[in-house]
Enzyme design. Structure first.
Site, PDB file in Angstrom:
ATOM      1  N   HIS A 186     -41.152  43.321  92.407  1.00 60.09           N
ATOM      2  CA  HIS A 186     -42.230  42.423  92.770  1.00 60.09           C
ATOM      3  C   HIS A 186     -43.202  42.298  91.614  1.00 60.09           C
ATOM      4  O   HIS A 186     -42.996  42.849  90.556  1.00 60.09           O
ATOM      5  CB  HIS A 186     -42.909  42.900  94.041  1.00 60.09           C
ATOM      6  CG  HIS A 186     -42.253  42.344  95.256  1.00 60.09           C
ATOM      7  ND1 HIS A 186     -42.230  41.000  95.506  1.00 60.09           N
ATOM      8  CD2 HIS A 186     -41.577  42.922  96.254  1.00 60.09           C
ATOM      9  CE1 HIS A 186     -41.567  40.786  96.619  1.00 60.09           C
ATOM     10  NE2 HIS A 186     -41.150  41.939  97.097  1.00 60.09           N
ATOM     11  N   MET A 187     -44.271  41.587  91.874  1.00 62.01           N
ATOM     12  CA  MET A 187     -45.232  41.256  90.819  1.00 62.01           C
ATOM     13  C   MET A 187     -45.564  42.439  89.911  1.00 62.01           C
ATOM     14  O   MET A 187     -45.367  42.378  88.714  1.00 62.01           O
ATOM     15  CB  MET A 187     -46.510  40.731  91.497  1.00 62.01           C
ATOM     16  CG  MET A 187     -47.536  40.216  90.520  1.00 62.01           C
ATOM     17  SD  MET A 187     -47.016  38.676  89.781  1.00 62.01           S
ATOM     18  CE  MET A 187     -47.878  38.757  88.244  1.00 62.01           C
TER      19      MET A 187
END
Lengths: 568, 87
Positions: B15-16
């Site tokens: 994820h980010m």
């Protein structure tokens, strides 16, 4: 009344300010002087970076580092070689900066929004925000300044961009309504951090309302009233006062011990689903983990998680809790919970079938992996093993035997673990309740699962609307069952907890205190509420109420009596 | 060229934040760093590309480095993934 998603609790009443969206129109034309267009683009990117880092810094100071991460994420994305690089390539080929920004952003939005993953879809909305900000800079459009709105304003917008949210002055904005966004969107996160009531995803709200309309924002229930009738408004003014009073009262319970009015201490734990939730339990002042559902490791996966993967998750939870109890429930699948890669057979009667401990003991190789991972994690905190859906003594014996075999192996291999790791039973079947005295001789602790206990005791499928009216933990039979489980545990000198929804029910709490429950395990957000209610009851009062209630014959009479005595 | 297979164990997957930790750590290397996953190849120096791969917890990926400092790059990449990508 208009319904939306309840994104930030509380009630806001105020005067509406609609945030109009600018039309981001431009003429897509072929650029001859690509060099100066590139320069214009670079300047816009620089301006975006400067503005965004300033906003991030502001949010970090005013709200918190976690909330500032959203904007820092925007900086990371715009600095990515693929993002700005692709845009530059298009500009070099003769596109104008605006259409390059739009095309590349739209490509990523399309890519991320197709993923079936809420966090990734959130990234799509991030890129949407970046696109809008960049286009505004390129087109020279200034945002309206939200920081200047009058006190008592309810903001209404299609969507709140982080740049808008960063301008919100908490003292002036009493509510937020938007047309898009969910519980985990930026607007929701920021609204919760600022403690501003918010209802999101209300269809067409920007066209329904106009400036100066009066609005009620019920961020607890997720509904909005525009220019409400007098009686609704006066009702909500009272509700708002009650909410504010209650919040202030609850805050006083943070960091306090959980004790009854006459000073009897009980434990107040949390139910969690992932190791990350353990942090939430700590933030909410939970005193331990009463139920760590291990299913997430198996359900969010396309393969059986390995011992190391499971160990890492259990260890993380144990370490986060820093020596406080972490009760891990071993795999509870079957019934309504299916895991595709296990290829479980479809059953006529899944709730009476091959589920939970029955499945685990039938697939000992996989169960061994999980038990080993849990025992290994016990070296890093106070980890306990809880066996779901026990119906007979042999089941708990079999699990204990496996655990003792693992301990022998670990001793031989020199692997660290807690020698006193407890193995307990989840009591959630009528059979386990009836033989609670026998199980108490084998188990180190009990934890009552009220959802299944109610379903099995009442023989009712709560998903079936025709019979759902029978599904109540306040049925005399269910209450008797709970009482006798707690009694059996106490007689044997073991701890008895409850990890079903009932443990946080204000009506149930006095009964549980009187029965002598040791540990209440609730959703993290309900910790302070439960602690507050527990503090209001003395043993004597709870006993008197319990004696009266346990003599009643119907669920309706019981609920009425409990409501009358309620101290909420 | 060197490569190694590894399982992503941090709970969030790529994820980010994990993806940006990873891409930023890979950027200083002169070598190209690629992730092979599900039959596709992704540039590991691009956070956007990493995220678009949709790599979840438990996924097995292959890290592939090519260039003068490929050994160091691969070592760093594996270390990072093993340590959970700062998650």
């Amino acid at each position: 009344m208009y319904n939306g998603i309840a994104a930030s609790r509380g009630i806001g009443i105020g005067s509406i300010c609609v945030i109009a969206e600018h039309e981001l129109k431009y003429e897509a034309k072929k650029i001859e002087d690509t060099e100066s267009e590139q320069k214009r683009f670079n300047e816009a990117i620089e301006k975006f970076k400067v503005e965004t880092s300033e906003m991030a810094e502001d949010i970090r100071k005013r709200i918190g580092p976690k909330e500032a991460e959203i904007l820092e994420g925007h900086l990371v994305m715009i600095s990515d070689p693929t993002m700005a690089g692709e845009m530059s390539k298009m500009i070099a080929a003769g596109q104008c900066a605006e259409s390059a920004v739009e095309a590349v952003c739209d490509m990523f939005i399309g890519m991320f929004s197709k993923m079936e993953d809420e966090l990734m879809q959130q990234r799509a909305s991030d890129i949407g925000d970046i696109k809008v900000s960049l286009l505004k800079i390129l087109l020279g459009i200034e945002d309206i300044d939200i920081s200047k709105v009058a006190p008592g304003t309810v903001l209404v917008a299609r969507d709140l961009t982080p740049s808008m949210t960063s301008q919100i002055v908490k003292e002036n904005v009493v509510g937020i309504i938007t047309e898009v966004g969910g519980k985990t969107s930026h607007s929701a996160i920021l609204a919760r951090a600022l403690e501003i009531p918010a209802v999101l995803s209300v269809p067409d709200i920007t066209t329904i309302v106009k400036d100066k309309d009066t609005a009620i924002v019920d961020g607890t229930e997720g509904c909005v009233y525009i220019n409400p009738e007098g009686d609704i408004l006066s009702g909500y003014i009272i509700k708002r006062e009650e909410f504010i009073k209650k919040q202030a009262e609850l805050k006083k319970f943070f960091g306090k011990e959980t004790v009854t009015a006459d000073g009897v201490g009980v434990e107040l734990f949390c139910n969690i689903g992932t190791p990350k939730d353990a942090k939430k339990a700590v933030e909410c002042d939970g005193e331990g983990i009463g139920l760590f559902r291990s299913e997430f490791l198996f359900m969010d996966n396309n393969h059986m998680p390995s011992e190391d993967e499971q160990f890492a998750a259990y260890r993380e939870a144990a370490e986060t809790m820093g020596g406080k109890s972490v009760i891990i429930r071993t795999l509870d699948i079957g019934g309504d919970k299916d895991i595709p890669y296990l290829n479980m057979k479809k059953e006529e009667n899944p709730f009476l079938g091959y589920r939970a401990v029955r499945y685990c003991l039938g697939n000992r190789d996989s169960y061994m992996i999980q038990l080993r991972a849990i025992v290994r994690a016990s070296a890093y905190g106070k980890v306990k093993i809880m066996v779901p859906l026990v119906t007979c003594v042999e089941e708990i014996r079999a699990v204990k035997e496996m655990v003792s075999g693992i301990k022998d192996d670990f001793d031989e291999q020199g692997i660290a673990y807690d020698k006193d790791i407890e193995v307990g039973c989840m009591i959630e079947t009528p059979s386990a309740s009836l033989i609670a005295d026998l199980l108490a001789k084998e188990a180190d602790f009990f934890s009552i699962g009220t959802n299944d206990l109610t379903q099995y005791t009442m023989s009712v499928d709560r998903g079936n609307a025709d019979v759902a009216y029978l599904y109540s933990t306040f049925q005399p039979s269910v209450l008797r069952s709970i009482r006798q489980i707690i009694e059996a545990g106490r007689n044997a000198g073991i701890t008895v907890g409850m990890c079903g929804e009932a443990a946080a029910d204000p009506l149930m709490i006095p009964l549980l205190l009187s029965f002598g429950l040791n540990e209440f395990s609730v959703n993290p957000v309900l910790v302070l509420t439960a602690r507050c209610i527990i503090s209001k009851w003395s043993k004597e009062e709870a006993d008197a109420l319990t004696e009266k209630v346990m003599a009643l014959s119907t669920e309706a009479e019981i609920v009425a009596a409990l409501k009358e005595a309620s101290k909420e | 060229m060197v490569s190694q297979k590894i399982t992503v164990t941090n709970e969030q997957g790529m994820h980010m934040r994990p993806a940006s930790v990873f891409s930023q750590a890979m950027t200083p290397f002169a070598s190209t760093v690629k992730i092979n996953f599900n039959g596709n190849t992704y540039d590991a120096k691009s956070v956007m590309m990493l995220m678009s791969a949709c790599i979840k917890c438990g996924a097995e990926i292959e890290v592939e480095c090519d260039g003068a400092d490929e050994q160091d790059a691969l070592k760093k990449a594996i270390e990072l993934i093993e340590s959970g990508l700062g998650d």
